[in-house]
Design a protein around this motif. Structure first.
Motif, PDB file in Angstrom:
ATOM      1  N   UNK A 125       0.836  -1.205   0.000  1.00  0.00           N
ATOM      2  CA  UNK A 125       0.000   0.000   0.000  1.00  0.00           C
ATOM      3  C   UNK A 125       0.870   1.253   0.000  1.00  0.00           C
ATOM      4  N   UNK A 126       1.867   1.260   0.877  1.00  0.00           N
ATOM      5  CA  UNK A 126       2.749   2.417   0.983  1.00  0.00           C
ATOM      6  C   UNK A 126       3.592   2.551  -0.283  1.00  0.00           C
ATOM      7  N   UNK A 127       4.079   1.443  -0.792  1.00  0.00           N
ATOM      8  CA  UNK A 127       4.930   1.471  -1.983  1.00  0.00           C
ATOM      9  C   UNK A 127       4.153   2.032  -3.182  1.00  0.00           C
ATOM     10  N   UNK A 128       2.899   1.646  -3.308  1.00  0.00           N
ATOM     11  CA  UNK A 128       2.084   2.159  -4.410  1.00  0.00           C
ATOM     12  C   UNK A 128       1.932   3.675  -4.315  1.00  0.00           C
ATOM     13  N   UNK A 129       1.756   4.169  -3.109  1.00  0.00           N
ATOM     14  CA  UNK A 129       1.604   5.617  -2.932  1.00  0.00           C
ATOM     15  C   UNK A 129       2.919   6.350  -3.191  1.00  0.00           C
ATOM     16  N   UNK A 130       4.030   5.745  -2.799  1.00  0.00           N
ATOM     17  CA  UNK A 130       5.345   6.338  -3.099  1.00  0.00           C
ATOM     18  C   UNK A 130       5.517   6.490  -4.610  1.00  0.00           C
ATOM     19  N   UNK A 131       5.185   5.453  -5.335  1.00  0.00           N
ATOM     20  CA  UNK A 131       5.338   5.494  -6.797  1.00  0.00           C
ATOM     21  C   UNK A 131       4.372   6.494  -7.427  1.00  0.00           C
ATOM     22  N   UNK A 132       3.215   6.658  -6.827  1.00  0.00           N
ATOM     23  CA  UNK A 132       2.208   7.559  -7.401  1.00  0.00           C
ATOM     24  C   UNK A 132       2.578   9.024  -7.230  1.00  0.00           C
ATOM     25  N   UNK A 158      13.338  -0.575   0.892  1.00  0.00           N
ATOM     26  CA  UNK A 158      13.897  -0.952  -0.414  1.00  0.00           C
ATOM     27  C   UNK A 158      13.235  -0.158  -1.540  1.00  0.00           C
ATOM     28  N   UNK A 159      11.932   0.052  -1.430  1.00  0.00           N
ATOM     29  CA  UNK A 159      11.227   0.816  -2.459  1.00  0.00           C
ATOM     30  C   UNK A 159      11.668   2.279  -2.448  1.00  0.00           C
ATOM     31  N   UNK A 160      11.841   2.829  -1.272  1.00  0.00           N
ATOM     32  CA  UNK A 160      12.319   4.216  -1.176  1.00  0.00           C
ATOM     33  C   UNK A 160      13.678   4.364  -1.848  1.00  0.00           C
ATOM     34  N   UNK A 161      14.575   3.423  -1.615  1.00  0.00           N
ATOM     35  CA  UNK A 161      15.901   3.498  -2.199  1.00  0.00           C
ATOM     36  C   UNK A 161      15.815   3.395  -3.736  1.00  0.00           C
ATOM     37  N   UNK A 162      14.954   2.509  -4.214  1.00  0.00           N
ATOM     38  CA  UNK A 162      14.786   2.348  -5.659  1.00  0.00           C
ATOM     39  C   UNK A 162      14.239   3.622  -6.313  1.00  0.00           C
ATOM     40  N   UNK A 163      13.387   4.341  -5.557  1.00  0.00           N
ATOM     41  CA  UNK A 163      12.761   5.553  -6.095  1.00  0.00           C
ATOM     42  C   UNK A 163      13.539   6.816  -5.729  1.00  0.00           C
TER      43      UNK A 163
END
Length: 411
Positions: A125-132, A158-163
């Motif tokens: 859920x959080x990762x989707x919002x980060x990407x959005x 990990x998602x934050x680092x990727x983005x």
């Protein structure tokens, strides 16, 4: 005439503050040193080394902010946030709202997402919002003491680092009581607290941050006029960190071999932090986390035997805080008052939508021991009986003892 100070001896089982370890209190009574005395700067350096082990990081920057845990949170956020920066705060309790409050005060554009109190977010859920929305910063609470829940962080980090998003974590309630893996979870800045699982009095906030954060800080760095060379005094005005006291870039100079004066270090509190973290490392992180899980298990087994209902989703329960739904027929504040007055035991109520609906019991640090668990269960049973609650009698302490005898632990 004023009386000599003589506070009552309490069994403190709130989610903070907790009972200070006696060895920490002894350390606080030792002689004061000057803040640039080589003996004192050696203590500073050793404290940084121990904090790296506590946070499970190789970061160069691990040092305390002089102030309560909130001071550490504000220092990190105000040093990173520039007006207009987009900050994402997923909220699942009171202290997520605090992150929003601080970020807004420093001019951030704050985006929030919320879930029911008593739950946490699925990482996706959080990762989707980060990407959005692609924020500059994601700020999250690891252990939410208002609801007794713990948020999984690794996938989000990990998602934050990727983005290329900075990941800031409030680990005030969890550091020293359960796993906080700064490097493995790719946390860019992490804030701890002294008054919870470290069993140190409130008054310092250990933090750590990595090179990604350091890059932002150096871009915003401004040395005070009274310390800077004349030609450098006017540099850095446009993007400077708006707080002087919480300026992490200046504190880097204070905690590095440069020793550029920033403030007078809180000597006695540093002694307390040194000794408190030393005690944690002496016990061993894995052993300490296991001790917290053991006493949590004994407490929960006893509460179940008493017929009480635990609050919140058990899948995301915070190991160091146990929340109990207050029985309908019971005045929760009257129960807390009787526990304090007659048994010298303090437990907590809660905030906001949970005010008056749950009790919160902290099993943290030095407070997390067999004597306290058994004392609380016996006292709570007696107090509930006096309040007319219909509970099975004589079972709670026995159920907790079963846990201790099964595991042959006496700690």
């Amino acid at each position: 005439m004023f009386k000599e100070l003589s506070p009552s001896l309490r069994t403190i089982l709130t989610p903070g503050p907790v009972e200070a370890d006696p060895r920490v209190l002894r350390a606080m009574s030792t002689p004061i040193l000057g803040q640039f005395d080589p003996e004192f700067t050696h203590i500073m350096n050793q404290t940084m080394q121990m904090l790296r082990k506590l946070f499970q990081t190789e970061n160069e920057w691990c040092y305390p902010i002089d102030g309560t845990s909130r001071a550490g949170i504000e220092a990190v956020l105000c040093s990173l946030i520039e007006p207009g920066d987009l900050v994402l705060v997923p909220i699942y309790g009171r202290f997520g709202h605090l992150l929003v409050e601080i970020a807004e005060r420093y001019g951030a554009q704050v985006a929030t997402m919320e879930t029911d109190w008593g739950e946490v977010f699925a990482p996706e859920q959080v990762i989707a919002e980060i990407k959005r929305i692609r924020p500059k910063i994601v700020a999250m609470v690891h252990g939410e003491t208002s609801t007794g829940r713990i948020q999984p962080l690794q996938e989000i980090g990990e998602a934050c680092r990727m983005q290329d998003v900075l990941f800031v974590v409030d680990a005030v309630a969890t550091i020293g009581g359960t796993q906080v893996k700064v490097d493995e979870w790719k946390i860019d800045a992490c804030i701890g607290g002294t008054q919870k699982c470290l069993s140190i009095p409130s008054g310092m906030a250990p933090i750590t941050f990595n090179e990604r954060v350091e890059t932002v800080l150096r871009q915003r760095k401004k040395i005070e006029r009274g310390l800077a060379e004349p030609q450098a005094a006017s540099l850095g005005q446009e993007r400077m960190i708006r707080s002087n006291y919480f300026d992490l870039s200046q504190l880097m100079d204070y905690w590095s071999p440069t020793r550029l004066n920033h403030h007078t270090e809180a000597t006695t509190m540093l002694y307390a932090l040194y000794e408190g973290v030393r005690i944690v490392l002496e016990e061993g992180l894995e052993e300490r986390f296991a001790r917290h899980r053991l006493h949590e298990k004994a407490l929960v087994r006893g509460l179940d035997a008493m017929g009480l209902t635990l609050y919140g989703n058990p899948a995301c329960k915070l190991p160091v805080v146990t929340c109990i739904t207050i029985p309908d027929e019971v005045d929760g504040e009257s129960v807390r008052a009787m526990l304090l007055d007659d048994f010298h035991i303090e437990i907590a109520s809660s905030f906001g939508p949970l005010k008056g609906k749950i009790w919160r019991i902290g099993t943290m640090g030095y407070s997390c021991r067999k004597k306290n668990i058994l004392h609380l269960l016996g006292a709570l049973e007696a107090v509930l009986q006096r309040h007319g609650a219909k509970i099975p009698l004589g079972r709670a302490v026995q159920a907790a003892l079963d846990v201790y005898h099964e595991t042959k632990q006496n700690i």
